[in-house]
Enzyme design. Structure first.
Site, PDB file in Angstrom:
ATOM      1  CG  HIS A 102      38.741  43.665  42.573  1.00  0.00           C
ATOM      2  ND1 HIS A 102      39.255  44.480  43.551  1.00  0.00           N
ATOM      3  CD2 HIS A 102      39.291  44.090  41.421  1.00  0.00           C
ATOM      4  CE1 HIS A 102      40.075  45.371  43.007  1.00  0.00           C
ATOM      5  NE2 HIS A 102      40.126  45.149  41.718  1.00  0.00           N
ATOM      6  CG  ASN A 158      42.385  49.404  43.503  1.00  0.00           C
ATOM      7  OD1 ASN A 158      41.318  48.803  43.634  1.00  0.00           O
ATOM      8  ND2 ASN A 158      43.183  49.217  42.477  1.00  0.00           N
ATOM      9  CG  HIS A 217      29.642  50.883  35.467  1.00  0.00           C
ATOM     10  ND1 HIS A 217      30.884  51.154  34.919  1.00  0.00           N
ATOM     11  CD2 HIS A 217      28.765  51.045  34.456  1.00  0.00           C
ATOM     12  CE1 HIS A 217      30.740  51.467  33.655  1.00  0.00           C
ATOM     13  NE2 HIS A 217      29.465  51.422  33.337  1.00  0.00           N
TER      14      HIS A 217
HETATM   15 FE1  HDE Z   1      38.489  47.119  38.015  1.00  0.00          FE
HETATM   16  N1  HDE Z   1      37.298  45.583  37.444  1.00  0.00           N
HETATM   17  N2  HDE Z   1      39.228  47.243  36.155  1.00  0.00           N
HETATM   18  N3  HDE Z   1      39.846  48.527  38.605  1.00  0.00           N
HETATM   19  N4  HDE Z   1      37.860  46.968  39.883  1.00  0.00           N
HETATM   20  C1  HDE Z   1      36.451  44.913  38.235  1.00  0.00           C
HETATM   21  O1  HDE Z   1      34.219  44.415  37.701  1.00  0.00           O
HETATM   22  C2  HDE Z   1      38.704  46.643  35.061  1.00  0.00           C
HETATM   23  C3  HDE Z   1      40.703  49.204  37.801  1.00  0.00           C
HETATM   24  C4  HDE Z   1      38.192  47.754  40.940  1.00  0.00           C
HETATM   25  O2  HDE Z   1      33.927  45.010  44.783  1.00  0.00           O
HETATM   26  C5  HDE Z   1      35.542  43.988  37.482  1.00  0.00           C
HETATM   27  O3  HDE Z   1      32.342  43.761  38.774  1.00  0.00           O
HETATM   28  C6  HDE Z   1      39.401  47.058  33.865  1.00  0.00           C
HETATM   29  C7  HDE Z   1      41.246  50.344  38.467  1.00  0.00           C
HETATM   30  C8  HDE Z   1      37.511  47.310  42.134  1.00  0.00           C
HETATM   31  O4  HDE Z   1      32.694  44.435  43.050  1.00  0.00           O
HETATM   32  C9  HDE Z   1      35.942  44.219  36.024  1.00  0.00           C
HETATM   33  C10 HDE Z   1      40.371  47.921  34.295  1.00  0.00           C
HETATM   34  C11 HDE Z   1      40.685  50.331  39.717  1.00  0.00           C
HETATM   35  C12 HDE Z   1      36.745  46.230  41.727  1.00  0.00           C
HETATM   36  C13 HDE Z   1      37.055  45.242  36.161  1.00  0.00           C
HETATM   37  C14 HDE Z   1      40.251  48.039  35.721  1.00  0.00           C
HETATM   38  C15 HDE Z   1      39.817  49.193  39.784  1.00  0.00           C
HETATM   39  C16 HDE Z   1      36.967  46.047  40.322  1.00  0.00           C
HETATM   40  C17 HDE Z   1      35.544  42.563  37.957  1.00  0.00           C
HETATM   41  C18 HDE Z   1      41.417  48.630  33.464  1.00  0.00           C
HETATM   42  C19 HDE Z   1      40.923  51.310  40.866  1.00  0.00           C
HETATM   43  C20 HDE Z   1      35.867  45.367  42.604  1.00  0.00           C
HETATM   44  C21 HDE Z   1      34.193  42.318  38.581  1.00  0.00           C
HETATM   45  C22 HDE Z   1      40.868  49.484  32.473  1.00  0.00           C
HETATM   46  C23 HDE Z   1      40.614  52.690  40.551  1.00  0.00           C
HETATM   47  C24 HDE Z   1      34.472  45.911  42.669  1.00  0.00           C
HETATM   48  C25 HDE Z   1      33.477  43.547  38.398  1.00  0.00           C
HETATM   49  C26 HDE Z   1      33.622  45.045  43.575  1.00  0.00           C
HETATM   50  C27 HDE Z   1      36.341  45.062  39.559  1.00  0.00           C
HETATM   51  C28 HDE Z   1      37.673  45.738  35.088  1.00  0.00           C
HETATM   52  C29 HDE Z   1      41.124  48.839  36.465  1.00  0.00           C
HETATM   53  C30 HDE Z   1      39.095  48.872  40.972  1.00  0.00           C
HETATM   54  C31 HDE Z   1      36.318  42.999  35.239  1.00  0.00           C
HETATM   55  C32 HDE Z   1      39.107  46.602  32.464  1.00  0.00           C
HETATM   56  C33 HDE Z   1      42.215  51.379  37.892  1.00  0.00           C
HETATM   57  C34 HDE Z   1      37.613  47.899  43.527  1.00  0.00           C
HETATM   58  O5  HDE Z   1      34.907  44.740  35.270  1.00  0.00           O
END
Ligand code: HDE
Length: 709
Positions: A74, A147, A338
């Site tokens: 992202h 999402n 978060h």
């Molecule tokens: Fe994320 N995801 N994600 N994700 N995600 C990040 O956090 C992660 C997941 C989503 O505009 C990171 O600050 C893991 C689902 C959005 O700043 C990180 C898993 C969904 C955004 C991270 C998921 C999301 C992130 C990268 C599996 C939809 C952008 C930078 C367990 C429900 C937020 C950050 C923004 C961002 C980890 C799965 C949505 C690395 C480990 C499911 C919208 O922490």
């Protein structure tokens, strides 16, 4: 124009650290006024620079450290401020203030993003879009980090690094950027078959949205809502856009990335600047706790959606985005979301994907923002006061007073004191748990084919065709034949029609059986066949809300209408249409062979928005060409004019010709479509507007492959 909601001064100050430079003297970071900002200190005007030049060193040192690590996923994002209002008190289900107090206006900051590409990648990558909402509530921050698809790729957080490694550019040559169409991604998803459902959404039109303002949002996971009596309902969150859900074609997406890689960012920014504020309704799917096991799938499985036929979406409030960030870095880049930022009345479930996210988001901020004090950055600060015994660390901004920084204490008068649950203290849901400590996926997560099959069946014919084309393109870009065959075999489990058409495009036959067991998410000691993903079941033939045609919009507000014209155009034609469309808040742009201004045959001058060499048809929703003999005579000699018209036809857009412009109709691809309802000759502004509001005439599409642009 929509009414602008006043946002309190306090909120504005919290959101942006107003470092306004208007009317102030330039200084160093230490507040010293400076008299030079472009000449370093040197030994003689042609001599070497001096190490003692602390002003130069401060400036360059700061510059050298300007970049912070981009988000691991992202990274490419665009954001805006706004507010949320509740229609209806939901206290039957939850005690959360934002879902019960209809008198509140809660400020929000929303960041949209693509997933795979780097921070500088193009907006129109085929990808899932992030839809992350930060609510600044009276009870603290609530983040709904979702999402634009209702499901996710994987079921367990353990696979997230593998999923992301596979879709990112390949590690040997860092190719391709912001694209899933390569071997490593398809190698992974064809072995982790739980990915197939969300992948199908990425291959659908949802993967290439027309605008960030025209996308649905989903919290995806099942959450818990808890009311003041402790009663629980399961809930899924939805955002329904007021402008409908719309996409571009793949041919446009590729061209937009070249013509304007900031297309989505600019579109969001411009519409807010012009007072056309995007809005979404918040919807909830609510399930009584007792009904947890009444479905054909597991509510804890993030690769499954709950069809709206089974649980309707109750619309309970509206979010409006009405203010652009003032500083991209301070706000859009430094915002830290978060899923564990919760408020009383909302709690997690045991979804193993959500559980893993609860660790990951704080952890990633530590490497991205460099300190556990990231919550003190203006964009991340809650509106409610923060009091605790957390202290120090890098870049601490709060000056904590007094002697005690521990609990319990008497020296600090027992403060900060604890809040009773009845007074707003957070309590986790007291869920009764027992189980064997085990690394095993629940059997109830093992059906991977039924919902993608339902999704494909639920699409309109043209949506299905777009998906067939997307798979054909993506797999066509893969090199390893075994991977393509595995994908064809899997697609055949979901839809024979889909697999057959893609196989034809690839020049391959669908394999009848394959040697390797598909789905490797079981452990090394397990029988790999123990959790095979199929066969597809048909518990619901079609779900109406899965086609993006379900959310319609009748407005042309914010639609980009290009007007092609040259000196000598008909002022009467232009003004009749322009005024009517602008009254409906469309953005009408004049495109001429040259920049500056363009003159009608009756002598009126109009500023040109863009010369035809500096713009492209793909940046517009519709085209209008007014009459005027001299204007048409000039346009007909320009090759780019025909590229413009023919692309508009190819992309199924509305196009209208008036008076002498019918000559261009005759000379272009437009004449191949005599009965087309979105191609107009001498029509009224109102009829053309209704056609633009319907976005595209997809019925034209099967015949457009002959158009060579
Ligand atoms: Fe994320 N995801 N994600 N994700 N995600 C990040 O956090 C992660 C997941 C989503 O505009 C990171 O600050 C893991 C689902 C959005 O700043 C990180 C898993 C969904 C955004 C991270 C998921 C999301 C992130 C990268 C599996 C939809 C952008 C930078 C367990 C429900 C937020 C950050 C923004 C961002 C980890 C799965 C949505 C690395 C480990 C499911 C919208 O922490």
């Amino acid at each position: 124009m929509m009414e602008k909601k006043p946002i309190s001064k306090k909120i504005q100050d919290l959101a942006v650290n107003h470092a306004k430079s208007d009317g102030r003297a330039a200084t160093t970071d230490q507040g010293l006024k400076i008299s030079h900002d472009s000449n370093s200190l040197r030994a003689g005007s042609r001599g070497p620079s001096l190490l003692e030049d602390f002003i130069l060193r401060e400036k360059i040192t700061h510059f050298d450290h300007e970049r912070i690590p981009e988000r691991i996923v992202h990274a490419r994002g665009s954001a805006a401020h706004g507010y949320f209002e509740l229609y209806e008190d939901m206290s039957k289900y939850t005690k959360a203030g934002i879902l019960t107090d209809t008198a509140r206006t809660t400020p929000v900051f929303v960041r949209f993003s693509t997933v795979a590409g780097s921070r500088g990648s193009g907006d129109l990558a085929r990808d899932i879009r992030g839809f992350a909402v930060k609510f600044y509530t009276e009870e603290g921050i609530f983040d709904l980090v979702g999402n634009n698809t209702p499901v996710f790729f994987i079921q367990d957080a353990m696979s997230f690094p593998d999923l992301v490694h596979s879709v990112k550019p390949e590690p040997n040559n860092e190719i391709p950027q912001a694209a899933s169409a390569h071997d490593t991604f398809y190698d992974f998803i064809s072995l982790a078959t739980e990915c197939l459902h969300n992948h199908m959404w990425a291959m659908s039109d949802r993967g290439i949205p027309r605008s960030l303002r025209m996308m649905e949002g989903f919290g995806i996971h099942t959450f818990r809502l808890i009311n003041s009596k402790g009663k629980v309902h399961f809930a899924r969150f939805h955002w329904k856009p007021q402008l409908g859900v719309h996409s571009v074609t793949w041919d446009e997406a590729v061209k937009i990335n070249g013509a304007d890689p900031d297309f989505h960012r600019r579109d969001l920014w411009d519409s807010i600047e012009k007072g056309q504020y995007p809005s979404w309704e918040l919807g909830l799917q609510l399930i009584p706790e007792a009904d947890e096991h009444k479905f054909d799938f597991d509510l804890l499985d993030a690769t499954k959606l709950i069809p709206e036929e089974l649980v309707p979406v109750k619309r309970i409030g509206k979010m409006t985005l009405n203010r652009n960030p003032e500083n991209f870095f301070a706000e859009t880049e430094q915002v830290a979301f978060h899923p564990g930022h919760l408020v009383p009345g909302i709690d997690f479930t045991n979804d193993p994907l959500l559980q893993g996210r609860l660790f990951s988001y704080t952890d990633t901020q530590l490497s991205r923002l460099g300190t556990p004090n990231f919550h003190e950055l203006p964009i991340n600060r809650p509106l409610s006061p923060v009091e605790n015994n957390q202290r120090d660390a890098q870049m601490r901004m709060t000056i904590n007073k007094g002697r005690s920084s521990y609990f319990p204490n008497t020296l600090g008068g027992g403060c900060p004191y604890l809040s009773k649950i009845a007074e707003g203290g957070f309590d986790s849901h007291a869920e009764r748990l027992e189980g064997t400590k085990i690394r095993e996926r629940s059997e109830s997560f093992s059906d991977h084919f039924s919902q993608p099959a339902m999704f494909f069946r639920s699409l309109k014919p043209w949506e299905q065709q777009h998906m067939i084309d997307a798979y054909t393109f993506e797999l066509g870009k893969c090199i390893t034949e075994a991977i393509k065959l595995r994908m064809l075999w899997l697609m055949n489990q979901m839809s024979g029609e889909l697999a057959q058409q893609v196989a034809e495009g690839l020049g391959l036959a669908i394999p009848t059986d394959i040697d390797e067991p598909i789905n490797r998410n079981v452990g090394a000691d397990a029988d790999p066949k123990s959790q095979q993903p199929g066969p597809a079941k048909n518990y619901l033939d079609k779900s109406f809300a899965l086609s993006q045609t379900f959310l319609k919009s009748e407005t042309i507000a914010t639609r980009q209408i290009a007007v092609l014209l040259a000196d000598g155009f008909s002022q009467k034609d232009l003004m009749k249409k322009k005024e009517a469309w602008e009254a409906e808040h469309a953005f009408v742009k004049l495109i001429a062979p040259h920049g500056g201004s363009v003159r009608s045959y009756t002598g009126q001058e109009h500023p040109v928005t863009a010369s035809i060499v500096t713009t492209e048809s793909v940046l517009f929703d519709a085209l209008y060409i007014p009459g005027g003999e001299q204007s048409i005579a000039a346009l007909k000699d320009q090759g780019k004019v025909f590229k413009f018209i023919n692309e508009m036809i190819k992309h199924c857009k509305t196009i209208a010709f008036d008076g002498d412009a019918t000559m261009l109709h005759e000379m272009s691809a437009a004449k191949q479509f005599p009965a087309d309802k979105a191609i107009f000759i001498n029509a009224s502004a109102a009829d053309i507007a209704r056609s633009i509001a319907h976005h595209r005439n997809w019925k034209r599409e099967p015949l457009t492959s002959q158009i060579a642009v």
